[in-house]
Design a protein around this motif. Structure first.
Motif, PDB file in Angstrom:
ATOM      1  N   CYS A 120      34.164  41.223  32.485  1.00 38.25           N
ATOM      2  CA  CYS A 120      35.437  41.868  32.147  1.00 38.25           C
ATOM      3  C   CYS A 120      35.301  43.382  32.106  1.00 38.25           C
ATOM      4  O   CYS A 120      36.232  44.119  32.412  1.00 38.25           O
ATOM      5  CB  CYS A 120      35.930  41.374  30.800  1.00 38.25           C
TER       6      CYS A 120
ATOM      7  N   ARG B  34      42.729  50.503  24.783  1.00 34.17           N
ATOM      8  CA  ARG B  34      42.275  49.263  25.406  1.00 34.17           C
ATOM      9  C   ARG B  34      40.934  49.446  26.134  1.00 34.17           C
ATOM     10  O   ARG B  34      40.051  48.605  26.071  1.00 34.17           O
ATOM     11  CB  ARG B  34      43.345  48.784  26.399  1.00 34.17           C
TER      12      ARG B  34
ATOM     13  N   HIS C 100      45.336  35.850  29.798  1.00 32.17           N
ATOM     14  CA  HIS C 100      45.526  35.944  31.248  1.00 32.17           C
ATOM     15  C   HIS C 100      45.245  34.654  32.006  1.00 32.17           C
ATOM     16  O   HIS C 100      45.072  34.640  33.217  1.00 32.17           O
ATOM     17  CB  HIS C 100      44.747  37.137  31.804  1.00 32.17           C
TER      18      HIS C 100
ATOM     19  N   ASP D 177      42.589  32.778  26.176  1.00 27.17           N
ATOM     20  CA  ASP D 177      42.709  34.114  26.763  1.00 27.17           C
ATOM     21  C   ASP D 177      44.089  34.215  27.393  1.00 27.17           C
ATOM     22  O   ASP D 177      44.518  33.311  28.097  1.00 27.17           O
ATOM     23  CB  ASP D 177      41.641  34.310  27.847  1.00 27.17           C
TER      24      ASP D 177
ATOM     25  N   ASN E 296      45.016  45.074  33.724  1.00 26.49           N
ATOM     26  CA  ASN E 296      46.363  44.600  33.398  1.00 26.49           C
ATOM     27  C   ASN E 296      46.964  45.153  32.120  1.00 26.49           C
ATOM     28  O   ASN E 296      48.105  44.894  31.814  1.00 26.49           O
ATOM     29  CB  ASN E 296      46.336  43.077  33.327  1.00 26.49           C
TER      30      ASN E 296
ATOM     31  N   CYS F 193      37.846  46.512  31.497  1.00 23.04           N
ATOM     32  CA  CYS F 193      39.200  46.009  31.269  1.00 23.04           C
ATOM     33  C   CYS F 193      39.530  46.073  29.788  1.00 23.04           C
ATOM     34  O   CYS F 193      40.641  46.396  29.408  1.00 23.04           O
ATOM     35  CB  CYS F 193      39.353  44.587  31.772  1.00 23.04           C
ATOM     36  N   LEU F 194      38.550  45.750  28.940  1.00 20.69           N
ATOM     37  CA  LEU F 194      38.809  45.819  27.503  1.00 20.69           C
ATOM     38  C   LEU F 194      37.701  46.502  26.730  1.00 20.69           C
ATOM     39  O   LEU F 194      37.800  46.653  25.509  1.00 20.69           O
ATOM     40  CB  LEU F 194      39.078  44.418  26.903  1.00 20.69           C
TER      41      LEU F 194
ATOM     42  N   CYS G  40      40.214  40.528  35.820  1.00 19.53           N
ATOM     43  CA  CYS G  40      40.719  39.271  36.382  1.00 19.53           C
ATOM     44  C   CYS G  40      41.978  39.477  37.201  1.00 19.53           C
ATOM     45  O   CYS G  40      42.416  38.583  37.909  1.00 19.53           O
ATOM     46  CB  CYS G  40      40.954  38.253  35.276  1.00 19.53           C
TER      47      CYS G  40
ATOM     48  N   HIS H 176      33.512  38.274  28.557  1.00 20.00           N
ATOM     49  CA  HIS H 176      34.127  39.405  27.851  1.00 20.00           C
ATOM     50  C   HIS H 176      33.114  40.446  27.363  1.00 20.00           C
ATOM     51  O   HIS H 176      33.381  41.636  27.370  1.00 20.00           O
ATOM     52  CB  HIS H 176      34.953  38.904  26.664  1.00 20.00           C
TER      53      HIS H 176
HETATM   54  S1  SF4 Z   1      39.192  40.830  32.757  1.00 19.97           S
HETATM   55 FE1  SF4 Z   1      40.337  41.683  31.053  1.00 19.97          FE
HETATM   56  S2  SF4 Z   1      42.242  40.561  30.961  1.00 19.97           S
HETATM   57 FE2  SF4 Z   1      40.840  39.447  32.263  1.00 19.97          FE
HETATM   58  S3  SF4 Z   1      39.891  37.902  30.956  1.00 19.97           S
HETATM   59 FE3  SF4 Z   1      38.584  39.706  30.956  1.00 19.97          FE
HETATM   60  S4  SF4 Z   1      39.268  40.949  29.244  1.00 19.97           S
HETATM   61 FE4  SF4 Z   1      40.864  39.440  29.620  1.00 19.97          FE
END
Ligand code: SF4
Lengths: 206, 486
Positions: free
Chosen positions: B415, B443, B138, B136, B437, B418-419, B355, B71
């Motif tokens: 990650c 985000r 997801h 997590d 996602n 994504c975040l 992911c 992350h």
């Molecule tokens: S890629 Fe995004 S959704 Fe997937 S585990 Fe990492 S932070 Fe969470």
């Protein structure tokens, strides 16, 4: 988690209502990576004030917080319970609690006991008449006593049982450890394992 | 394995649940479920380990536990110390905890490092019929193998570390049947975005979804993972696909897959997992695959999506008052006017990763569109592989060259945007077409605006600079046959 029976200790007359979890522990403390050591974070927004009740010498090592209605409302942060426990509190008395806070308390060995509002007033009066006086909280009898005054409190039977047995969620599950062992004995041996490490190199040798 | 009446026709989900019942809950109490695989990462595990330490408890089954760093990890200069203090502390704490408790850890720089949900399947640890948890949401990704996979909170992480079990409430089942053949250019991501738009972000609440039908069977494992990954965005507890030959072929020869006679035993068992004929679901949804088009979100939750050929919807046409208000707020945040054709919306950035879509096939799909082309001026394009292995595999195929010649940045695994917990973030007001996602407010960075899309749409958008599908490129010379994460 320790078994809870009776607690005798210094009680704090906490004349505040609607103390939400943000006030119990502000969000900036949530970044930490530990589950203990939050004593400095408890009521952090108020602690600077020398007049704040926890800064009074009479209440230097308290174990019981006697609070106004709607204690622990707001966010679900478990840190609120950790901070109270780390500071040394074993019991919070209030006429009403936030639901999630009350649930989290029972799991972490903090007794969140519901006391009628007029009884809270009487407890406050008794403590303030003699700051630093000790209260006795008896979980089996569901009573709080100070001097000649004794009042009852409410707690659901399940949480009471867990506190008396000293069971957190994990302890509760491990009560049936034999069941887990039996299940493990029946697992297919080819189910995945992360150890020992397998990788392309070990695959080539196999 | 269970006292249940196994003669009754059961769904895939019920079979996996029954096979993991340590104790049936009575009188409204949850069932106690055994956990086969526990995936751990740096953000949700520190307090769980600290709780164990305080209570003097060990990790019950280190051999069913695996940790990766994902992350917070930087995707550039991974050999240098992490600048952000909170990020660095979380990573260092995970390293200390893994050492102290004997948990296998794949750190930044390790060949098996990557997003937990990419690493588990790629090592062959994610297998049909197992239960998987991770701190997590997801975690639902792993359901693509016919596993039952849940995201959990930190106290549950501690519970699983200590007991290898979890008290869980029974669930309802929902069949999502996608029949027919996808048109070229339409992929797994479009299916799941369409599903969420159909049932809503709360439509799956309390359910385990089972994706079925010919269009699902035709998908590769990477495509199935994309679909199961986003089950949580429909509010579902988990999403699953019954294992079949595609699943077995993917697993065969993976480092942690069963070998020799064990393999045969395992496959024989796995074949019994599919939902029985005559089993009933609590709810059913039908989707016509042939009618699907490339999809895109216009709002700030994953259910606010439409086909890319449409326009930004008008909130006043929404009947439900709460949803109407949500749509109005979303358009304001997204700075979009109702009625604007989606294809007229210009983006500042394209993020290819997460992911949901960062496996090798996703990268190949993206590459198939961008190969030999140049990205639109002023658009920042970032390609972030899901794991170090995916990165190596892509490089062995020369995809990194395709990306860099296109003008994209080729990063290390994690990650990432994504975040936006690491430095990969959108600036306030920036608009991004993202293969991730979640399009929640902020985000991908404070004030950032996210449109969720497939890798093919991300690629076409990077070329044209406005939200585009591969269909919009047909007029232009296509240097390579149009592939797809099918
Ligand atoms: S890629 Fe995004 S959704 Fe997937 S585990 Fe990492 S932070 Fe969470």
């Amino acid at each position: 988690m320790q078994k809870f029976e009776t607690v005798t200790g210094v009680a704090v007359p906490f004349r505040r209502s609607n103390v939400d979890t943000d006030q119990i522990i502000p969000a900036v403390y949530l970044k930490r990576v530990t589950k203990t050591g939050f004593e400095d974070a408890l009521f952090a927004g108020w602690r600077q004030d020398p007049e704040f009740i926890l800064n009074q010498p009479a209440y230097a090592s308290p174990r019981i917080l006697v609070a106004g209605p709607d204690f622990g409302t707001g966010s679900s942060r478990e840190h609120a319970v950790w901070a109270l426990r780390d500071y040394g509190f074993d019991v919070v008395l209030s006429p009403r609690f936030g639901d999630i806070f009350r649930g989290n308390s029972g799991k972490q060995g903090l007794l969140a006991a519901e006391v009628a509002e007029d009884d809270i007033e009487r407890l406050w009066a008794a403590i303030e008449a003699e700051p630093g006086i000790e209260l006795t909280v008896d979980l089996v009898a569901k009573t709080v006593a100070v001097g000649a005054l004794s009042v009852g409190f409410e707690i659901d039977d399940y949480t009471k049982w867990r506190l008396l047995e000293g069971l957190d969620d994990i302890g509760l599950t491990l009560q049936d450890e034999a069941g887990i062992e039996r299940f493990e004995a029946g697992r297919e041996h080819w189910r995945p394992r992360t150890l020992p490490v397998q990788n392309e190199e070990t695959l080539e040798k196999a | 394995m269970t006292e249940n009446d196994t003669a009754r026709p059961r769904t895939l989900a019920e079979k996996v649940w029954d096979a993991h019942l340590v104790k049936k809950g009575s009188g409204g109490e949850p069932d106690l479920i055994y956990i086969d695989l526990h995936l751990v990462h740096e953000v949700t595990s520190p307090q769980a380990f600290d709780g164990l330490r305080a209570a003097g408890r060990p990790v019950r089954r280190p051999d069913l536990t695996i940790a990766t760093e994902d992350h917070n990890t930087p995707t550039l200069a991974i050999d240098r110390p992490i600048a952000d203090l909170t990020s660095r502390t979380q990573i260092e704490t995970l390293r200390t905890n893994a050492r102290e408790f004997g948990v296998r850890l794949h750190s930044l720089g390790d060949i098996e490092q990557g997003i937990v949900h990419v690493v588990g399947p790629q090592l062959g640890l994610t297998q049909p019929g197992i239960t998987v948890v991770c701190g997590d949401s997801h975690t639902s990704t792993h359901g693509a193998f016919g596993a039952m996979a849940f995201g959990i909170g930190t106290s549950e992480v501690e519970h699983v570390l200590a007991t290898q079990t979890l008290p869980l409430k029974p669930f309802k089942t929902m069949a999502i049947t996608v029949d027919g053949e996808l048109r070229p250019g339409v992929t797994a991501k479009d299916i799941i975005l369409a599903v969420i738009a159909r049932i809503g972000t709360g439509g799956g609440q309390g359910y385990v979804l089972e994706y079925r039908g010919s269009a699902i069977r035709a998908l590769s494992m990477d495509g199935r993972m994309t679909i199961c990954n986003m089950s949580i965005e429909a509010g579902a507890r988990a999403g699953m696909v019954a294992p079949d030959q595609t699943t077995f072929d993917y697993l065969h020869g993976r480092p942690h897959a069963p070998k020799g006679a064990d393999w045969d035993d395992a496959v024989e068992y796995w074949k019994t997992l599919a939902t029985d004929d005559g089993a009933t679901f609590d709810a059913e949804v039908l989707i016509d695959a042939a009618a699907l088009e490339p999809f895109v979100t216009w709002g700030t939750n994953p259910g606010q999506g439409v086909s890319l050929s449409e326009s930004v919807p008008d909130p006043s046409s929404v009947e439900d008052l709460n949803e109407r208000a949500a749509a109005e707020r979303a358009l304001e945040y997204m700075d979009l006017a109702a009625g604007t054709p989606l294809k007229d919306i210009a983006v500042d950035a394209v993020f290819m990763g997460s992911c949901t879509n960062s496996r090798i096939e996703d990268l190949r799909a993206f590459a198939s569109i961008v190969a030999g082309r140049k990205k639109a001026d002023g658009v920042r394009v970032m390609v972030v592989p899901g794991s170090a292995r995916v990165r190596l595999e892509a490089e062995a195929e020369g995809l990194d060259k395709v990306f860099t010649e296109f003008g994209a940045e080729w990063r290390f695994a994690g990650c990432s945007m994504c975040l936006g917990m690491n430095p990969d973030q959108l600036a306030p007001g920036e608009r991004c077409a993202s293969t991730s996602n979640r399009n929640f407010e902020g985000r991908q960075g404070k004030g950032g605006r996210t449109h969720l899309v497939s890798p093919l749409v991300a690629a076409a958008t990077a070329i044209r600079g406005t939200l585009s599908s591969p269909w919009d490129l047909q007029a232009e010379p296509a240097p390579m046959a149009m592939g797809g994460a099918r």
